[in-house]
Design a protein around this motif. Sequence first.
Motif, short mmCIF file in Angstrom:
data_model
loop_
_atom_site.label_atom_id
_atom_site.label_comp_id
_atom_site.label_asym_id
_atom_site.label_seq_id
_atom_site.Cartn_x
_atom_site.Cartn_y
_atom_site.Cartn_z
N GLN A 1 64.70 9.39 96.96
CA GLN A 1 65.76 8.39 97.07
C GLN A 1 67.08 9.09 97.37
O GLN A 1 67.32 10.20 96.92
CB GLN A 1 65.89 7.60 95.78
N ASP A 2 67.93 8.44 98.13
CA ASP A 2 69.22 9.02 98.52
C ASP A 2 70.23 8.84 97.38
O ASP A 2 71.05 7.94 97.40
CB ASP A 2 69.71 8.38 99.81
N TYR A 3 70.14 9.73 96.40
CA TYR A 3 71.02 9.62 95.23
C TYR A 3 72.48 9.79 95.60
O TYR A 3 73.36 9.15 95.02
CB TYR A 3 70.61 10.62 94.13
N ALA A 4 72.76 10.63 96.58
CA ALA A 4 74.16 10.86 96.97
C ALA A 4 74.80 9.56 97.46
O ALA A 4 75.92 9.22 97.07
CB ALA A 4 74.24 11.94 98.03
N ALA A 5 74.08 8.81 98.28
CA ALA A 5 74.63 7.55 98.80
C ALA A 5 74.84 6.55 97.67
O ALA A 5 75.87 5.88 97.62
CB ALA A 5 73.70 6.97 99.85
N VAL A 6 73.88 6.45 96.76
CA VAL A 6 74.00 5.51 95.64
C VAL A 6 75.18 5.88 94.76
O VAL A 6 75.98 5.01 94.37
CB VAL A 6 72.70 5.48 94.81
N LEU A 7 75.33 7.15 94.46
CA LEU A 7 76.42 7.58 93.57
C LEU A 7 77.78 7.48 94.25
O LEU A 7 78.77 7.22 93.58
CB LEU A 7 76.15 8.98 93.04
N HIS A 8 77.82 7.65 95.56
CA HIS A 8 79.08 7.42 96.30
C HIS A 8 79.45 5.95 96.24
O HIS A 8 80.61 5.61 96.03
CB HIS A 8 78.95 7.83 97.77
N GLU A 9 78.46 5.05 96.40
CA GLU A 9 78.72 3.61 96.36
C GLU A 9 79.24 3.19 94.99
O GLU A 9 80.12 2.36 94.89
CB GLU A 9 77.43 2.83 96.66
N ASP A 10 78.69 3.79 93.93
CA ASP A 10 79.12 3.46 92.57
C ASP A 10 80.59 3.76 92.36
O ASP A 10 81.26 3.11 91.57
CB ASP A 10 78.30 4.22 91.53
N ARG A 11 81.10 4.77 93.04
CA ARG A 11 82.52 5.17 92.87
C ARG A 11 83.46 4.20 93.55
O ARG A 11 84.59 4.02 93.15
CB ARG A 11 82.74 6.56 93.46
N ASP A 12 83.00 3.61 94.65
CA ASP A 12 83.88 2.75 95.46
C ASP A 12 84.17 1.43 94.78
O ASP A 12 83.54 0.93 93.96
CB ASP A 12 83.26 2.51 96.84
#
Length: 103
Positions: free
Chosen positions: A92-103
């Motif tokens: 799973q693309d954890y980086a994308a998910v965690l970036h989205e959580d910050r926004d």
Amino acid sequence: MTYTVIFTPEAQDQLVSLYRYIAKKASAEIATRYTDAIVKHCEALTLFPHLGTVRDDIRPGLRITNYRKRAVIAFAVQGDRVAIIGVFYGGQDYAAVLHEDRD
């Protein structure tokens, strides 16, 4: 110093989803063993909270560790607590998910 490990609601939901996925594909017993082992791996961070790779490029204070090369555990050390932010399975693309959580 001993740290306390906590699981965010998101990480708890991800573990439940992983359990359901494995239970459906294999069995409830295998799913229980695997998810329990991930939780135990996370709880080992009470003694060594600074393991893993620092990923400040994704989120300040974020650390990443792996479990059996199949799951990525995202966490942050906050004072005397280790917060498990996410458990990502099977590429799973954890980086994308965690970036989205910050926004």
